[in-house]
Structures are given as C-alpha cells and as structure tokens.
Scaffold this motif. Structure first.
Motif, PDB file in Angstrom:
ATOM      1  N   VAL A 151      -8.850  23.535  83.507  1.00 13.68           N
ATOM      2  CA  VAL A 151      -9.865  22.738  82.820  1.00 13.68           C
ATOM      3  C   VAL A 151      -9.218  21.999  81.647  1.00 13.68           C
ATOM      4  N   ILE A 152      -9.702  20.797  81.361  1.00 11.79           N
ATOM      5  CA  ILE A 152      -9.266  20.023  80.200  1.00 11.79           C
ATOM      6  C   ILE A 152     -10.471  19.815  79.300  1.00 11.79           C
ATOM      7  N   CYS A 153     -10.326  20.110  78.016  1.00 16.95           N
ATOM      8  CA  CYS A 153     -11.398  19.912  77.038  1.00 16.95           C
ATOM      9  C   CYS A 153     -10.956  18.873  76.018  1.00 16.95           C
ATOM     10  N   LEU A 154     -11.789  17.874  75.794  1.00 18.58           N
ATOM     11  CA  LEU A 154     -11.490  16.790  74.865  1.00 18.58           C
ATOM     12  C   LEU A 154     -12.535  16.723  73.769  1.00 18.58           C
ATOM     13  N   GLY A 155     -12.095  16.355  72.561  1.00 15.75           N
ATOM     14  CA  GLY A 155     -13.030  16.170  71.456  1.00 15.75           C
ATOM     15  C   GLY A 155     -12.986  17.311  70.469  1.00 15.75           C
ATOM     16  N   ASP A 156     -13.410  16.996  69.256  1.00 21.36           N
ATOM     17  CA  ASP A 156     -13.403  17.988  68.178  1.00 21.36           C
ATOM     18  C   ASP A 156     -14.582  17.689  67.271  1.00 21.36           C
ATOM     19  N   ILE A 157     -15.419  18.668  67.048  1.00 23.39           N
ATOM     20  CA  ILE A 157     -16.596  18.477  66.202  1.00 23.39           C
ATOM     21  C   ILE A 157     -16.243  18.469  64.724  1.00 23.39           C
ATOM     22  N   HIS A 158     -15.016  18.903  64.391  1.00 24.36           N
ATOM     23  CA  HIS A 158     -14.608  18.994  62.991  1.00 24.36           C
ATOM     24  C   HIS A 158     -13.961  17.701  62.519  1.00 24.36           C
ATOM     25  N   GLU A 159     -14.344  17.256  61.322  1.00 18.23           N
ATOM     26  CA  GLU A 159     -13.815  16.016  60.776  1.00 18.23           C
ATOM     27  C   GLU A 159     -12.492  16.226  60.044  1.00 18.23           C
ATOM     28  N   LYS A 160     -12.374  17.315  59.342  1.00 17.88           N
ATOM     29  CA  LYS A 160     -11.182  17.565  58.544  1.00 17.88           C
ATOM     30  C   LYS A 160     -10.543  18.890  58.928  1.00 17.88           C
ATOM     31  N   LYS A 161      -9.260  18.969  58.740  1.00 13.55           N
ATOM     32  CA  LYS A 161      -8.526  20.190  59.076  1.00 13.55           C
ATOM     33  C   LYS A 161      -8.536  21.140  57.873  1.00 13.55           C
ATOM     34  N   ILE A 162      -9.729  21.507  57.450  1.00 16.67           N
ATOM     35  CA  ILE A 162      -9.875  22.426  56.331  1.00 16.67           C
ATOM     36  C   ILE A 162     -10.889  23.501  56.704  1.00 16.67           C
ATOM     37  N   LEU A 163     -10.556  24.736  56.428  1.00 16.76           N
ATOM     38  CA  LEU A 163     -11.420  25.866  56.721  1.00 16.76           C
ATOM     39  C   LEU A 163     -11.562  26.703  55.459  1.00 16.76           C
ATOM     40  N   THR A 164     -12.801  26.965  55.059  1.00 20.37           N
ATOM     41  CA  THR A 164     -13.065  27.724  53.837  1.00 20.37           C
ATOM     42  C   THR A 164     -13.641  29.094  54.175  1.00 20.37           C
TER      43      THR A 164
END
Length: 337
Positions: free
Chosen positions: A255-268
């Motif tokens: 399977v191939i999954c495309l897309g990312d719901i996250h805008e920034k590469k930051i996790l708090t």
C-alpha cells in the motif's frame, strides 16, 4: 517565444497563488497584469504583485497584444466564456478546476483551443506533487503489485460561500472540493470509470437546508474503472479542524499512503500527558510546491510547443464524473458512465 507574459483573470486566493509564482519563480515567464470585476480587488492584487496593469473586464485583457497567456481562476460558470474568447484572441490558457459546468462547455473550450493553436491546461496540481509522482513511479515499477483500490479524500475547513449552496450553480462539493480527488483516482488507475455510486448529506450547514434542500457538505462516491480497479472519493466542507487531503493506493502486495495532516514538523508534549501538533490550515501550504511545478510545466509547453501535462480531456472527464455522482446522489442508484 523567449518570455511568456501572463495575466491573471480572477484575483482571489487560488489566483494569487499562481500570480506570486510568476513574480520570479517561473523561468521564461512573468505576470504583467491582473483582472477582477471588483476594481478594488484588482488594484490591490496589482499592488501586491508589484505590477502596474489591472483590468475589471476580461475582454480588455484580450485586446492587449503584449499578453501571451491567461490564467482563468473565476467561478466555474464563467470558465467557458472566458476560455473560448481567450483562444480566439490567440492567448494560451490555464484554467483552474472545475473546467466547466458541463461536458458541452468543456468540448467548446477544447475545440476553441485546438482551432486557434493555443495551449489549454487544467489546474489539477496534485499530479505535479513530488510525492504523487514518486508514487506513480513506484506503481509502474510494481512495488505494491497490481492496484486494487485508489482512495482519495479532501476536507476543507472553510464554510461554503453562498453561491456554492445552489447545486445548479456550483455542481456541489463533488465539483468544488472533490474534482482533485476524481482526477487523482483517474491518474493513478490509468483508466476511465465505468460506474459510480454516491451518497451525500448536509451535516454542518443545516441552517440553509430549507432554502437549499439539495445541498450536501459531505459526500462519498465509490466506483469501478474499466480495468477493474476500484475507486473511493470522499469530500467534506466546513470540517473546521484543518485542511485534510490524503490518498491511499492499495495493491495486491502493498500500500502507498500520500499526504500529511500536519502543517509543521513540531510536536509538543504537555504536563497533562497530551501530545499537540498543529494541523494544516490551508491547501496553499500542503500543495505549494505542486502549484509552482504545474506553472512551470505550463510555460514549458508554450516555450517548447509540447503537449500540456494535464489536458482539456482530463478536465472534461472530471466534469463527466461529477455529473454522474450528483445524479447518483439524487436518484440513489448506481450510474453507468
């Protein structure tokens, strides 16, 4: 032609994304004018872009011999009229999706472009996204086996504009939201849909239900391609949590999954043992590079006199599928294409 001089017709959000690309990021091209029926909007757009020329009537644009190409980023009901006139004025045409209101209008646009020997490219920018193109390569090389299913969804946070509530004027969210998903499943399946079944409902805009009983802000459409691959398209308006566009391509071996719901590469990580990460707020962030890539592709096709990478035929097929999907919603039945 060494340099393509461009005019934007329709100076709203999507139009200005393209326009800014032409202020220095697209080789052999630059924007020299903008047009919008609201003079203040046109004037402000020109100032923002650092150019002098602006118009309120597209017909005046077409009289300017300095302009070689136009970007049509207006409400869909005006696309055909402007595109045909632009072709007759020998201007190359980039038309945002949806291409037109119906297949007849699409045919008129294609015919006008062909007869006047001008390019006609449709704005399905996801084809130009680096991840999408990588997925296309992986499929061609057999990394996930044979394709079984292509699923694509788009969910937007904004409340629909008033004109969108009238399905006769907008063709509904299947057109305004899901056209990209429809093109995506066609592009990956490399086939044409033979049948579709769709359901829709108004879940987030119930205050307009009485005035616009046919409106739906949530839609799911399934279908089968001529080559046997299955399709699933889902669209939603006014979800409010963010902009969410993702694709899943299921094969016989992977399977191939495309897309990312996250805008920034930051996790708090908070003291309350919660994880926080901001969601994507707009399509402008998620497909920024794809917009630039498709603009560059359009100009290359003009400079080198080569076929566009996303044609009027592609736009027409999406319009055909939207019509079938809306018919399925109304009649609650499978529709053959």
């Amino acid at each position: 032609m060494r340099e393509v001089k461009v005019c934007l017709i329709g100076s709203g959000r999507a139009g200005m994304v393209h326009a800014h690309n032409y202020t220095g990021s697209v080789p052999n091209a630059r924007i020299i004018a903008v047009c919008d029926p609201v003079e203040e909007t046109a004037k402000n757009a020109a100032e923002e872009l650092g150019i002098d020329q602006y118009y309120t009537d597209y017909r005046d644009v077409l009289k300017n011999d300095e302009i070689n190409a136009v970007y049509i980023v207006t409400p869909t009901k005006y696309h055909k009229e402007i595109a045909v006139a632009a072709a007759q004025a020998k201007k190359h045409i980039f038309c945002e999706k949806p291409m037109a209101m119906n297949e007849k209008e699409c045919d008129e646009m294609i015919k006008a472009a062909d007869e006047n020997n001008v390019k006609l490219q449709i704005g399905f920018m996801r084809r130009f996204d680096e991840s999408f193109q990588e997925a296309k390569r992986m499929i061609a090389e057999g990394e996930i086996g044979d394709i079984v299913l292509v699923k694509s969804h788009s969910r937007g946070p904004s409340k629909p504009k008033e004109w969108m509530f009238d399905i006769k004027k907008s063709n509904g969210p299947l057109a305004e939201v899901s056209s990209h998903d429809i093109d995506t499943v066609r592009w990956f399946a490399e086939s044409e849909l033979e049948s579709v079944y769709a359901i829709g409902g108004n879940f987030r805009n119930k205050e307009i239900a009485e005035q616009y009983p046919d409106f739906y802000d949530n839609v799911i459409m399934t279908g089968e391609f001529a080559n046997g691959i299955h399709a699933c398209v889902e669209g939603a308006q006014y979800v409010q949590y963010g902009y969410d566009a993702r694709v899943e391509i299921l094969g016989t071996k992977g399977v191939i999954c495309l897309g990312d719901i996250h805008e920034k590469k930051i996790l708090t990580c908070t003291p309350n043992h919660e994880l926080k990460r901001p969601t994507t707020r707009s399509w402008k962030f998620l497909f920024k590079d794809a917009y630039l890539a498709e603009d560059r592709s359009f100009i290359r096709s003009i400079i080198n006199d080569t076929p566009v990478e996303c044609s009027g035929y592609d736009g027409k097929m999406a319009v055909r599928i939207v019509k079938a999907g809306n018919e399925s919603i109304v009649n609650k039945k499978i529709v053959k294409l």
